[in-house]
Design an enzyme around this catalytic site. Structure first.
Site, PDB file in Angstrom:
ATOM      1  N   ARG A   1      -9.729  -9.643  13.704  1.00  0.00           N
ATOM      2  CA  ARG A   1      -8.645  -8.876  13.076  1.00  0.00           C
ATOM      3  C   ARG A   1      -8.884  -7.375  13.225  1.00  0.00           C
ATOM      4  O   ARG A   1      -8.284  -6.716  14.063  1.00  0.00           O
ATOM      5  CB  ARG A   1      -8.513  -9.277  11.594  1.00  0.00           C
ATOM      6  CG  ARG A   1      -7.191  -8.827  10.934  1.00  0.00           C
ATOM      7  CD  ARG A   1      -7.119  -7.368  10.553  1.00  0.00           C
ATOM      8  NE  ARG A   1      -8.148  -6.965   9.584  1.00  0.00           N
ATOM      9  CZ  ARG A   1      -8.284  -5.731   9.155  1.00  0.00           C
ATOM     10  NH1 ARG A   1      -7.492  -4.756   9.608  1.00  0.00           N
ATOM     11  NH2 ARG A   1      -9.240  -5.416   8.305  1.00  0.00           N
TER      12      ARG A   1
ATOM     13  N   HIS B   1     -17.181   1.767   9.015  1.00  0.00           N
ATOM     14  CA  HIS B   1     -16.852   2.164  10.380  1.00  0.00           C
ATOM     15  C   HIS B   1     -17.909   3.165  10.844  1.00  0.00           C
ATOM     16  O   HIS B   1     -18.434   3.952  10.055  1.00  0.00           O
ATOM     17  CB  HIS B   1     -15.445   2.766  10.454  1.00  0.00           C
ATOM     18  CG  HIS B   1     -14.379   1.727  10.372  1.00  0.00           C
ATOM     19  ND1 HIS B   1     -13.589   1.377  11.448  1.00  0.00           N
ATOM     20  CD2 HIS B   1     -13.981   0.935   9.352  1.00  0.00           C
ATOM     21  CE1 HIS B   1     -12.747   0.420  11.084  1.00  0.00           C
ATOM     22  NE2 HIS B   1     -12.968   0.140   9.810  1.00  0.00           N
TER      23      HIS B   1
ATOM     24  N   CYS C   1      -8.372   1.875  13.078  1.00  0.00           N
ATOM     25  CA  CYS C   1      -7.161   1.688  12.274  1.00  0.00           C
ATOM     26  C   CYS C   1      -6.002   2.449  12.907  1.00  0.00           C
ATOM     27  O   CYS C   1      -6.124   3.646  13.159  1.00  0.00           O
ATOM     28  CB  CYS C   1      -7.388   2.173  10.849  1.00  0.00           C
ATOM     29  SG  CYS C   1      -5.917   2.055   9.798  1.00  0.00           S
TER      30      CYS C   1
ATOM     31  N   ASN D   1     -15.689  -0.616  13.906  1.00  0.00           N
ATOM     32  CA  ASN D   1     -16.498  -1.108  12.801  1.00  0.00           C
ATOM     33  C   ASN D   1     -17.979  -1.041  13.173  1.00  0.00           C
ATOM     34  O   ASN D   1     -18.349  -0.978  14.350  1.00  0.00           O
ATOM     35  CB  ASN D   1     -16.157  -2.577  12.527  1.00  0.00           C
ATOM     36  CG  ASN D   1     -14.732  -2.756  12.063  1.00  0.00           C
ATOM     37  OD1 ASN D   1     -14.432  -2.647  10.884  1.00  0.00           O
ATOM     38  ND2 ASN D   1     -13.834  -3.039  13.009  1.00  0.00           N
TER      39      ASN D   1
END
Length: 310
Positions: A14, A214, A245, A254
């Site tokens: 995701r 992150h 994002c 991440n």
């Protein structure tokens, strides 16, 4: 000396992919999920139930859920940004597939980011997430919430720690079964992370705290260690350090799963993830993506000299 183990929540299917411009095929996402299970992942964030016009990479959320393997002992998470997302997550369980185990809700810590990311102020987000958590829990989903931009906002800058502590308390009162703090744009430093994690744990008591980091400025592993020392035992990460994002300017990937497995493993902290399998999965998925993945441990591997693990 024995150390308490940690749990890693794999978010590469995701959060690792949502910012990719080229669509990753459903079959490849499902193959990735199976690789993650093979390397030892027991909680995996598999999809996001969002408007596909805003996040095209997540347009196949229902197809992903329908294709999930049985995988006893593994919990699958669907991210939900509003009640419609929770409704879709619940409905996806009625397809005859194995279905989801958890609904991950999101509360942004600032009005500026919240309006751009979800179309709602902090006050609106509290109301919305309260309803979302209740609905998810009533449907039998483990209902958890992430407080986004907890360590700094791309639009407002500094976020007062007390605000994050208060939001965590509000979500605990609303029935959250787990609360996560997200360094969405990777601005946190170890002292800040340790202090805020410790304060939130003290406030929410027995409710588990998770950390979502992150690695924008290269401090995510150090921040993870500071959080561990402050009592955090659950961490999000993405294979290969993928991610970003779409609505947070400057946000890099991440923290890499390989980074966390190496950091904690060599510090005597069990993760349940096999580092060699994670590195192999990294190299396999880099071929799918058509490029080398950012994770440094993914490139260097474990500490091995002349075939012997040091």
């Amino acid at each position: 000396m024995r150390h308490s183990p940690i749990q890693i929540v794999e978010v590469s299917p995701r959060d690792g992919l949502q910012n990719e411009k080229g669509f990753v095929e459903t079959a490849d996402k499902l193959a990735l999920i199976n690789r993650l299970i093979s390397m030892g992942a027991t909680r995996i964030e598999v999809a996001s139930f969002v408007n596909p016009r805003r996040v095209p990479q997540m347009a196949d959320a229902e197809a992903i859920v329908a294709g999930l393997p049985e995988a006893p002992g593994v919990r699958f998470i669907g991210l939900c940004l509003n009640e419609r997302g929770v409704d879709r997550a619940i409905a996806s369980r009625d397809t005859g597939a194995r279905g989801l185990d958890e609904a991950g809700c999101v509360l942004v810590s600032t009005d500026g980011f919240g309006i751009i990311n979800q179309g709602q102020s902090v006050a609106d987000g509290i109301v919305a997430n309260t309803a979302m958590l209740k609905k998810a829990h009533a449907a039998g989903l483990f209902a958890q919430v992430t407080i986004s931009a907890a360590f700094g906002c791309p639009y407002e800058g500094h976020v007062p720690p007390q605000r994050v502590i208060d939001l965590a308390a509000r979500m605990a009162d609303a029935g959250a079964q787990e609360i996560a703090l997200a360094d969405t744009i990777g601005v946190g430093v170890p002292s800040q992370v340790g202090d805020l994690v410790g304060a939130v744990i003290a406030k929410i008591g027995a409710i588990p705290l998770r950390l979502h980091l992150h690695d924008t400025r290269g401090l995510a592993p150090a921040n993870a260690w500071a959080a561990y020392q402050a009592g955090c035992r659950v961490f999000d990460s993405a294979l290969g350090g993928l991610g970003g994002c779409p609505f947070a300017p400057g946000a890099a990937g991440n923290v890499g799963t390989e980074e966390l497995v190496y950091l904690f493993g060599r510090s005597g902290v069990a993760t349940g993830i096999d580092i060699d399998a994670a590195v192999d999965a990294n190299h396999w998925f880099s071929q799918i993506m058509g490029r080398e993945l950012p994770s440094r441990v993914g490139k260097a591997g474990d500490f091995i000299i002349k075939g012997i693990r040091v």
